[in-house]
Design an enzyme around this catalytic site. Structure first.
Site, PDB file in Angstrom:
ATOM      1  N   LYS A 107       0.835  -1.209   0.000  1.00 18.93           N
ATOM      2  CA  LYS A 107       0.000   0.000   0.000  1.00 18.93           C
ATOM      3  C   LYS A 107       0.866   1.255   0.000  1.00 18.93           C
ATOM      4  O   LYS A 107       0.552   2.243  -0.672  1.00 18.93           O
ATOM      5  CB  LYS A 107      -0.940   0.009   1.210  1.00 18.93           C
ATOM      6  CG  LYS A 107      -2.097  -0.950   1.050  1.00 18.93           C
ATOM      7  CD  LYS A 107      -3.153  -0.744   2.111  1.00 18.93           C
ATOM      8  CE  LYS A 107      -4.262  -1.761   1.938  1.00 18.93           C
ATOM      9  NZ  LYS A 107      -5.090  -1.901   3.113  1.00 18.93           N
ATOM     10  N   GLU A 144     -11.786  13.173  15.501  1.00 21.67           N
ATOM     11  CA  GLU A 144     -12.064  13.556  14.118  1.00 21.67           C
ATOM     12  C   GLU A 144     -13.576  13.466  13.861  1.00 21.67           C
ATOM     13  O   GLU A 144     -14.224  12.539  14.308  1.00 21.67           O
ATOM     14  CB  GLU A 144     -11.316  12.590  13.177  1.00 21.67           C
ATOM     15  CG  GLU A 144     -11.499  12.873  11.722  1.00 21.67           C
ATOM     16  CD  GLU A 144     -11.158  14.307  11.365  1.00 21.67           C
ATOM     17  OE1 GLU A 144     -10.005  14.720  11.556  1.00 21.67           O
ATOM     18  OE2 GLU A 144     -12.061  15.031  10.898  1.00 21.67           O
ATOM     19  N   PHE A 145     -14.105  14.437  13.099  1.00 23.00           N
ATOM     20  CA  PHE A 145     -15.555  14.440  12.816  1.00 23.00           C
ATOM     21  C   PHE A 145     -15.854  14.386  11.320  1.00 23.00           C
ATOM     22  O   PHE A 145     -16.995  14.573  10.912  1.00 23.00           O
ATOM     23  CB  PHE A 145     -16.213  15.683  13.426  1.00 23.00           C
ATOM     24  CG  PHE A 145     -16.047  15.753  14.922  1.00 23.00           C
ATOM     25  CD1 PHE A 145     -16.888  15.035  15.758  1.00 23.00           C
ATOM     26  CD2 PHE A 145     -15.033  16.499  15.487  1.00 23.00           C
ATOM     27  CE1 PHE A 145     -16.728  15.070  17.139  1.00 23.00           C
ATOM     28  CE2 PHE A 145     -14.861  16.550  16.867  1.00 23.00           C
ATOM     29  CZ  PHE A 145     -15.707  15.834  17.691  1.00 23.00           C
ATOM     30  N   ARG A 168     -16.780  13.321   7.551  1.00 26.96           N
ATOM     31  CA  ARG A 168     -17.697  12.310   7.026  1.00 26.96           C
ATOM     32  C   ARG A 168     -17.142  11.799   5.710  1.00 26.96           C
ATOM     33  O   ARG A 168     -16.723  12.610   4.873  1.00 26.96           O
ATOM     34  CB  ARG A 168     -19.089  12.920   6.780  1.00 26.96           C
ATOM     35  CG  ARG A 168     -19.780  13.390   8.030  1.00 26.96           C
ATOM     36  CD  ARG A 168     -20.883  14.364   7.712  1.00 26.96           C
ATOM     37  NE  ARG A 168     -20.376  15.555   7.033  1.00 26.96           N
ATOM     38  CZ  ARG A 168     -21.138  16.517   6.522  1.00 26.96           C
ATOM     39  NH1 ARG A 168     -22.437  16.424   6.578  1.00 26.96           N
ATOM     40  NH2 ARG A 168     -20.597  17.565   5.937  1.00 26.96           N
ATOM     41  N   GLU A 169     -17.116  10.483   5.536  1.00 26.84           N
ATOM     42  CA  GLU A 169     -16.664   9.955   4.253  1.00 26.84           C
ATOM     43  C   GLU A 169     -17.574  10.506   3.165  1.00 26.84           C
ATOM     44  O   GLU A 169     -18.780  10.660   3.369  1.00 26.84           O
ATOM     45  CB  GLU A 169     -16.707   8.430   4.276  1.00 26.84           C
ATOM     46  CG  GLU A 169     -15.623   7.867   5.168  1.00 26.84           C
ATOM     47  CD  GLU A 169     -15.770   6.379   5.436  1.00 26.84           C
ATOM     48  OE1 GLU A 169     -16.432   5.685   4.652  1.00 26.84           O
ATOM     49  OE2 GLU A 169     -15.219   5.922   6.445  1.00 26.84           O
ATOM     50  N   LYS A 183     -16.432  12.799  21.317  1.00 23.35           N
ATOM     51  CA  LYS A 183     -16.568  12.030  20.075  1.00 23.35           C
ATOM     52  C   LYS A 183     -17.629  10.932  20.193  1.00 23.35           C
ATOM     53  O   LYS A 183     -18.506  10.779  19.343  1.00 23.35           O
ATOM     54  CB  LYS A 183     -15.204  11.432  19.698  1.00 23.35           C
ATOM     55  CG  LYS A 183     -15.229  10.549  18.473  1.00 23.35           C
ATOM     56  CD  LYS A 183     -15.582  11.307  17.223  1.00 23.35           C
ATOM     57  CE  LYS A 183     -15.933  10.370  16.106  1.00 23.35           C
ATOM     58  NZ  LYS A 183     -16.348  11.035  14.895  1.00 23.35           N
ATOM     59  N   GLY A 212     -25.101   2.614   9.194  1.00 25.15           N
ATOM     60  CA  GLY A 212     -24.027   1.637   9.024  1.00 25.15           C
ATOM     61  C   GLY A 212     -22.710   2.375   9.028  1.00 25.15           C
ATOM     62  O   GLY A 212     -22.604   3.455   9.617  1.00 25.15           O
ATOM     63  N   CYS A 228     -18.232   3.907  11.745  1.00 24.84           N
ATOM     64  CA  CYS A 228     -18.230   4.654  13.012  1.00 24.84           C
ATOM     65  C   CYS A 228     -19.461   4.430  13.891  1.00 24.84           C
ATOM     66  O   CYS A 228     -19.333   3.958  15.012  1.00 24.84           O
ATOM     67  CB  CYS A 228     -18.052   6.141  12.731  1.00 24.84           C
ATOM     68  SG  CYS A 228     -16.384   6.506  12.147  1.00 24.84           S
ATOM     69  N   ARG A 254     -18.104  -1.105   5.212  1.00 25.61           N
ATOM     70  CA  ARG A 254     -18.106  -1.588   6.590  1.00 25.61           C
ATOM     71  C   ARG A 254     -19.498  -1.383   7.209  1.00 25.61           C
ATOM     72  O   ARG A 254     -20.036  -0.290   7.172  1.00 25.61           O
ATOM     73  CB  ARG A 254     -17.034  -0.861   7.423  1.00 25.61           C
ATOM     74  CG  ARG A 254     -15.620  -1.289   7.027  1.00 25.61           C
ATOM     75  CD  ARG A 254     -14.567  -0.549   7.805  1.00 25.61           C
ATOM     76  NE  ARG A 254     -14.331   0.793   7.295  1.00 25.61           N
ATOM     77  CZ  ARG A 254     -13.359   1.603   7.750  1.00 25.61           C
ATOM     78  NH1 ARG A 254     -12.558   1.205   8.705  1.00 25.61           N
ATOM     79  NH2 ARG A 254     -13.204   2.806   7.239  1.00 25.61           N
TER      80      ARG A 254
HETATM   81  P1  NAD Z   1      -9.139   2.752   8.539  1.00 26.74           P
HETATM   82  O1  NAD Z   1      -9.336   1.365   9.021  1.00 26.74           O
HETATM   83  O2  NAD Z   1      -9.654   3.180   7.219  1.00 26.74           O
HETATM   84  O3  NAD Z   1      -7.587   3.103   8.581  1.00 26.74           O
HETATM   85  C1  NAD Z   1      -6.721   2.738   9.606  1.00 26.74           C
HETATM   86  C2  NAD Z   1      -5.311   2.789   9.054  1.00 26.74           C
HETATM   87  O4  NAD Z   1      -4.362   2.583  10.094  1.00 26.74           O
HETATM   88  C3  NAD Z   1      -5.012   1.735   7.998  1.00 26.74           C
HETATM   89  O5  NAD Z   1      -4.397   2.363   6.921  1.00 26.74           O
HETATM   90  C4  NAD Z   1      -4.040   0.782   8.716  1.00 26.74           C
HETATM   91  O6  NAD Z   1      -3.166   0.131   7.839  1.00 26.74           O
HETATM   92  C5  NAD Z   1      -3.304   1.752   9.590  1.00 26.74           C
HETATM   93  N1  NAD Z   1      -2.582   1.182  10.739  1.00 26.74           N
HETATM   94  C6  NAD Z   1      -3.080   0.349  11.705  1.00 26.74           C
HETATM   95  N2  NAD Z   1      -2.113   0.080  12.615  1.00 26.74           N
HETATM   96  C7  NAD Z   1      -1.008   0.745  12.230  1.00 26.74           C
HETATM   97  C8  NAD Z   1       0.301   0.887  12.765  1.00 26.74           C
HETATM   98  N3  NAD Z   1       0.659   0.275  13.889  1.00 26.74           N
HETATM   99  N4  NAD Z   1       1.191   1.670  12.109  1.00 26.74           N
HETATM  100  C9  NAD Z   1       0.837   2.311  10.963  1.00 26.74           C
HETATM  101  N5  NAD Z   1      -0.379   2.225  10.413  1.00 26.74           N
HETATM  102  C10 NAD Z   1      -1.294   1.454  11.034  1.00 26.74           C
HETATM  103  O7  NAD Z   1      -9.754   3.675   9.691  1.00 26.74           O
HETATM  104  P2  NAD Z   1     -10.466   5.111   9.526  1.00 26.74           P
HETATM  105  O8  NAD Z   1     -11.819   4.934   8.968  1.00 26.74           O
HETATM  106  O9  NAD Z   1      -9.515   6.037   8.901  1.00 26.74           O
HETATM  107  O10 NAD Z   1     -10.648   5.481  11.074  1.00 26.74           O
HETATM  108  C11 NAD Z   1      -9.545   5.758  11.903  1.00 26.74           C
HETATM  109  C12 NAD Z   1     -10.057   6.216  13.253  1.00 26.74           C
HETATM  110  O11 NAD Z   1     -10.775   7.453  13.113  1.00 26.74           O
HETATM  111  C13 NAD Z   1     -11.023   5.262  13.936  1.00 26.74           C
HETATM  112  O12 NAD Z   1     -10.841   5.309  15.325  1.00 26.74           O
HETATM  113  C14 NAD Z   1     -12.384   5.819  13.573  1.00 26.74           C
HETATM  114  O13 NAD Z   1     -13.367   5.490  14.518  1.00 26.74           O
HETATM  115  C15 NAD Z   1     -12.109   7.308  13.565  1.00 26.74           C
HETATM  116  N6  NAD Z   1     -12.973   8.077  12.665  1.00 26.74           N
HETATM  117  C16 NAD Z   1     -13.285   7.612  11.430  1.00 26.74           C
HETATM  118  C17 NAD Z   1     -14.092   8.354  10.583  1.00 26.74           C
HETATM  119  C18 NAD Z   1     -14.497   7.836   9.226  1.00 26.74           C
HETATM  120  O14 NAD Z   1     -15.425   8.416   8.629  1.00 26.74           O
HETATM  121  N7  NAD Z   1     -13.877   6.797   8.699  1.00 26.74           N
HETATM  122  C19 NAD Z   1     -14.561   9.608  11.009  1.00 26.74           C
HETATM  123  C20 NAD Z   1     -14.199  10.080  12.259  1.00 26.74           C
HETATM  124  C21 NAD Z   1     -13.401   9.308  13.084  1.00 26.74           C
END
Ligand code: NAD
Length: 432
Positions: free
Chosen positions: A35, A151-152, A154-155, A204, A257, A260, A328
């Site tokens: 990646k 973080e807030f 939205r995808e 959060k 869904g 989060c 997800r």
């Molecule tokens: P994700 O699963 O898409 O990404 C996580 C990333 O972390 C991956 O790229 C993974 O390879 C990497 N990773 C894991 N362990 C690692 C390590 N030890 N060293 C380096 N890289 C590592 O997750 P996300 O959707 O980006 O969410 C991340 C966090 O933010 C979560 O806690 C989530 O609840 C929160 N969040 C997500 C969103 C959203 O819309 N996705 C919005 C707000 C908050």
């Protein structure tokens, strides 16, 4: 400033690209060689509108750098953001293994003073444990402060959400760290919420739990409206126009869904219970969310006269919401897996503008169509499972001609019932 971002998922990569675009030097650390090599070439690991262009621009300007090596990324950084995943464990608690692993790697590479910021969603009290972990693992003279900046974003609208957030929560018990974080966020709009770490950790979860509650409240209203034969959309509009209540997130459908809301509701229940609080509202919120899927499945089966054998189901939309390829906890997967299990001979034809490659790995026994019209050919029912804009103005006359039976089950209420019925369809939405 030079900063490091750990994780290149939806949160990490967007944060990295935006801070780089604002003129900072950003190291983005991953854990998968393949990646990281792709990212160095500007290839995205997921779909987010306009992100690829932003990443490419900052790669070319050499402000954004990708690495697997904490030893390369940590020493030059003043601020380090943790953006790794915090999925649910089987019992609903947040699985913090990615966060602890990232902190261990940081601790080994700490040199001079750093602000280490958790952006990942973590239960209250986690930063206290992380502080103890670093103090144990770091070299004696290495200095650091911790902060929590949840973080807030939205995808689907992640870039504009990050540049124009409603608020930026900066939770830290250190004035020095607060000053550095305020300086780093200077070019970004939004009210500053300056709090302690525990408050930031709580904000959060409580925000996500309240969003989920609004969705389940809308669905509960819809269930009742169906029984009393009232139009739930009109009811919720009448309710939501009250400024104290608001219409946002007060939409009925097939439930929430994504990565989060489901996991954060579960985790907050567990956090509450661990402190002796029952968290009863949230248990109902979860129950209603599961009911929304169940009731939709019942409508599908009933609309097909309780006989799924050799039927063809056309599906528009798989993503948990529009403008993302994230599957997800998508309600679509629950609905389609259930139907397929109930009747293996059922034929399912799916069209979604972005999720095809990811979906193929999860839903194997379905046919992936290239456009909505191909999906509906000879279908006995059409299910709308994600409200992508491109589904709003389809040629419904053409669709009716292509289908074997003109039945539309609209899980997102994107069509006007009267208009669709006038075209000769049997139409069912949610709550009307
Ligand atoms: P994700 O699963 O898409 O990404 C996580 C990333 O972390 C991956 O790229 C993974 O390879 C990497 N990773 C894991 N362990 C690692 C390590 N030890 N060293 C380096 N890289 C590592 O997750 P996300 O959707 O980006 O969410 C991340 C966090 O933010 C979560 O806690 C989530 O609840 C929160 N969040 C997500 C969103 C959203 O819309 N996705 C919005 C707000 C908050």
């Amino acid at each position: 400033m030079t900063i490091s971002i750990i994780g290149h998922g939806y949160v990490g990569l967007v944060t990295a690209a935006i801070f780089a675009d604002l003129g900072n030097t950003v190291w983005c650390v991953g854990r998968t060689k393949e990646k990281i090599e792709q990212l160095k070439k500007g290839k995205m690991p997921f779909f987010e509108p306009s992100l690829a262009e932003l990443v490419k621009r900052n790669l070319q300007a050499e402000r954004l750098k990708f690495t697997l090596n904490y030893g390369q990324a940590i020493p030059p950084a003043k601020v380090i953001f943790i953006c790794v995943g915090t999925p649910s464990k089987d019992n609903g608690e947040a699985d913090l293994s990615q966060v602890f692993s990232a902190f261990s790697s940081i601790a080994k590479n700490l040199t001079d003073y750093k602000v280490i910021v958790t952006k990942s969603t973590v239960p209250v009290g986690t930063n206290k444990k992380l502080k103890a972990l670093i103090n144990k693992a770091k070299k004696k003279n290495a200095q650091f402060d911790l902060a929590s900046c949840p973080e807030f974003l939205r995808e689907g609208t992640a870039i504009s959400d990050t540049l124009h957030p409603d608020r930026i929560v900066i939770g830290t018990n250190s004035k020095k760290a607060q000053k550095i974080l305020l300086e780093l966020h200077k070019p970004i709009e939004g009210e500053r919420v300056l709090v302690g770490i525990k408050e930031a950790e709580m904000i959060k979860y409580v925000a996500n739990a309240l969003l989920a509650t609004k969705i389940s409240f809308a669905n509960m209203t819809a269930f009742l409206c169906e029984k009393v034969k009232a139009d739930g959309e009109k009811v919720l509009n009448g309710v939501g126009l009250d400024k104290r209540l608001g219409r946002v997130f007060l939409y009925p459908g097939i439930g929430y869904g994504g990565s989060c809301l489901p996991k954060d509701v579960k985790a907050l229940i567990k956090i509450g219970e661990s402190f002796g609080e029952k968290m009863g509202i949230l248990k109902e919120v979860e129950w209603i969310n599961q009911s929304a899927v169940k009731k939709f499945i019942e409508k599908i089966i009933k609309s097909l006269d309780n006989n799924l054998q050799d039927k063809i189901i056309a599906v528009l939309g798989l993503a948990f919401k529009p403008n993302t390829d994230d599957l997800r906890e998508a309600p679509s997967l629950k609905i389609l897996s259930f139907l397929k299990k109930k009747e293996p001979k059922l034929k399912i034809r799916v069209y979604d503008p972005q999720t095809r490659e990811k979906a193929k790995k999860i839903l194997r026994d379905v046919v992936y169509s290239n456009n909505p019209y191909q999906a509906v050919e000879k279908a006995d029912i059409l299910l709308i499972l994600t409200e992508w804009n491109e589904f709003r103005q389809l040629d419904l006359k053409k669709i009716k001609k292509l289908m074997r039976q003109p039945i539309i089950l609209d899980g997102r209420n994107i069509y006007e019932p009267e208009k669709v019925k006038k075209l000769g369809f049997k139409y069912l939405g949610v709550g009307r």
